[in-house]
Design a protein around this motif. Sequence first.
Motif, mmCIF file in Angstrom:
data_model
loop_
_atom_site.group_PDB
_atom_site.id
_atom_site.type_symbol
_atom_site.label_atom_id
_atom_site.label_comp_id
_atom_site.label_asym_id
_atom_site.label_seq_id
_atom_site.Cartn_x
_atom_site.Cartn_y
_atom_site.Cartn_z
ATOM 1 N N ASN A 39 7.904 50.354 46.653
ATOM 2 C CA ASN A 39 7.719 48.954 47.015
ATOM 3 C C ASN A 39 9.046 48.220 46.812
ATOM 4 O O ASN A 39 9.587 48.189 45.708
ATOM 5 N N PRO A 40 9.604 47.609 47.866
ATOM 6 C CA PRO A 40 10.904 46.934 47.726
ATOM 7 C C PRO A 40 10.895 45.796 46.700
ATOM 8 O O PRO A 40 11.899 45.571 46.025
ATOM 9 N N ALA A 41 9.785 45.111 46.554
ATOM 10 C CA ALA A 41 9.724 44.021 45.577
ATOM 11 C C ALA A 41 9.867 44.556 44.154
ATOM 12 O O ALA A 41 10.559 43.952 43.324
ATOM 13 N N ASP A 42 9.235 45.687 43.853
ATOM 14 C CA ASP A 42 9.360 46.277 42.523
ATOM 15 C C ASP A 42 10.783 46.749 42.255
ATOM 16 O O ASP A 42 11.292 46.607 41.143
ATOM 17 N N VAL A 43 11.441 47.297 43.262
ATOM 18 C CA VAL A 43 12.826 47.747 43.090
ATOM 19 C C VAL A 43 13.730 46.559 42.796
ATOM 20 O O VAL A 43 14.580 46.606 41.899
ATOM 21 N N ILE A 44 13.535 45.476 43.517
ATOM 22 C CA ILE A 44 14.361 44.285 43.300
ATOM 23 C C ILE A 44 14.107 43.684 41.924
ATOM 24 O O ILE A 44 15.042 43.350 41.196
ATOM 25 N N ILE A 45 12.843 43.579 41.539
ATOM 26 C CA ILE A 45 12.491 42.933 40.268
ATOM 27 C C ILE A 45 12.909 43.779 39.068
ATOM 28 O O ILE A 45 13.444 43.254 38.089
ATOM 29 N N TYR A 46 12.668 45.081 39.113
ATOM 30 C CA TYR A 46 12.867 45.912 37.932
ATOM 31 C C TYR A 46 14.213 46.621 37.880
ATOM 32 O O TYR A 46 14.585 47.132 36.826
ATOM 33 N N ILE A 47 14.960 46.700 38.982
ATOM 34 C CA ILE A 47 16.249 47.403 38.967
ATOM 35 C C ILE A 47 17.396 46.484 39.352
ATOM 36 O O ILE A 47 18.376 46.348 38.620
ATOM 37 N N VAL A 48 17.308 45.825 40.506
ATOM 38 C CA VAL A 48 18.440 45.054 41.031
ATOM 39 C C VAL A 48 18.729 43.820 40.173
ATOM 40 O O VAL A 48 19.883 43.588 39.790
ATOM 41 N N ILE A 49 17.733 43.024 39.874
ATOM 42 C CA ILE A 49 17.959 41.784 39.113
ATOM 43 C C ILE A 49 18.488 42.071 37.702
ATOM 44 O O ILE A 49 19.455 41.416 37.282
ATOM 45 N N PRO A 50 17.920 43.031 36.949
ATOM 46 C CA PRO A 50 18.529 43.312 35.631
ATOM 47 C C PRO A 50 19.973 43.811 35.726
ATOM 48 O O PRO A 50 20.817 43.412 34.915
ATOM 49 N N LEU A 51 20.268 44.668 36.702
ATOM 50 C CA LEU A 51 21.654 45.125 36.863
ATOM 51 C C LEU A 51 22.581 43.977 37.241
ATOM 52 O O LEU A 51 23.732 43.908 36.791
ATOM 53 N N LEU A 52 22.089 43.064 38.048
ATOM 54 C CA LEU A 52 22.870 41.888 38.419
ATOM 55 C C LEU A 52 23.170 41.025 37.198
ATOM 56 O O LEU A 52 24.304 40.567 37.009
ATOM 57 N N PHE A 53 22.162 40.813 36.342
ATOM 58 C CA PHE A 53 22.373 40.023 35.124
ATOM 59 C C PHE A 53 23.365 40.698 34.178
ATOM 60 O O PHE A 53 24.228 40.031 33.602
ATOM 61 N N VAL A 54 23.285 42.006 34.030
ATOM 62 C CA VAL A 54 24.222 42.717 33.159
ATOM 63 C C VAL A 54 25.636 42.624 33.721
ATOM 64 O O VAL A 54 26.595 42.364 32.992
ATOM 65 N N GLY A 55 25.789 42.800 35.020
ATOM 66 C CA GLY A 55 27.103 42.684 35.645
ATOM 67 C C GLY A 55 27.685 41.292 35.508
ATOM 68 O O GLY A 55 28.865 41.127 35.184
ATOM 69 N N LEU A 56 26.865 40.277 35.750
ATOM 70 C CA LEU A 56 27.338 38.897 35.602
ATOM 71 C C LEU A 56 27.701 38.582 34.160
ATOM 72 O O LEU A 56 28.656 37.825 33.909
ATOM 73 N N TYR A 57 26.990 39.143 33.200
ATOM 74 C CA TYR A 57 27.316 38.928 31.790
ATOM 75 C C TYR A 57 28.700 39.484 31.472
ATOM 76 O O TYR A 57 29.504 38.827 30.818
ATOM 77 N N PHE A 58 28.984 40.714 31.935
ATOM 78 C CA PHE A 58 30.293 41.300 31.653
ATOM 79 C C PHE A 58 31.411 40.548 32.371
ATOM 80 O O PHE A 58 32.512 40.395 31.830
ATOM 81 N N ILE A 59 31.174 40.067 33.560
ATOM 82 C CA ILE A 59 32.179 39.255 34.266
ATOM 83 C C ILE A 59 32.414 37.953 33.517
ATOM 84 O O ILE A 59 33.560 37.509 33.360
#
Length: 67
Positions: A39-59
């Motif tokens: 399900n694309p919504a589950d992939v976005i919610i559980y994988i993409v958004i957390p990785l985005l937050f971690v990347g933005l934190y390090f930046i």
Amino acid sequence: MSILKPFFLLLLLCSSRMIAQIPKEVPHPDTNSPVDLTNPADVIIYIVIPLLFVGLYFIWRRGKNRK
């Protein structure tokens, strides 16, 4: 006074057990289903958004350390 302390402790323990029940309106642990990665919504919610937050934190931390 010494007999009242154990009485209140027993009353507190018994009443807390009655209050600690799972509500009927929320999902129970036994009715949960695993995350569906097709399900694309589950992939976005559980994988993409957390990785985005971690990347933005390090930046953000790198920019803060350079100042």
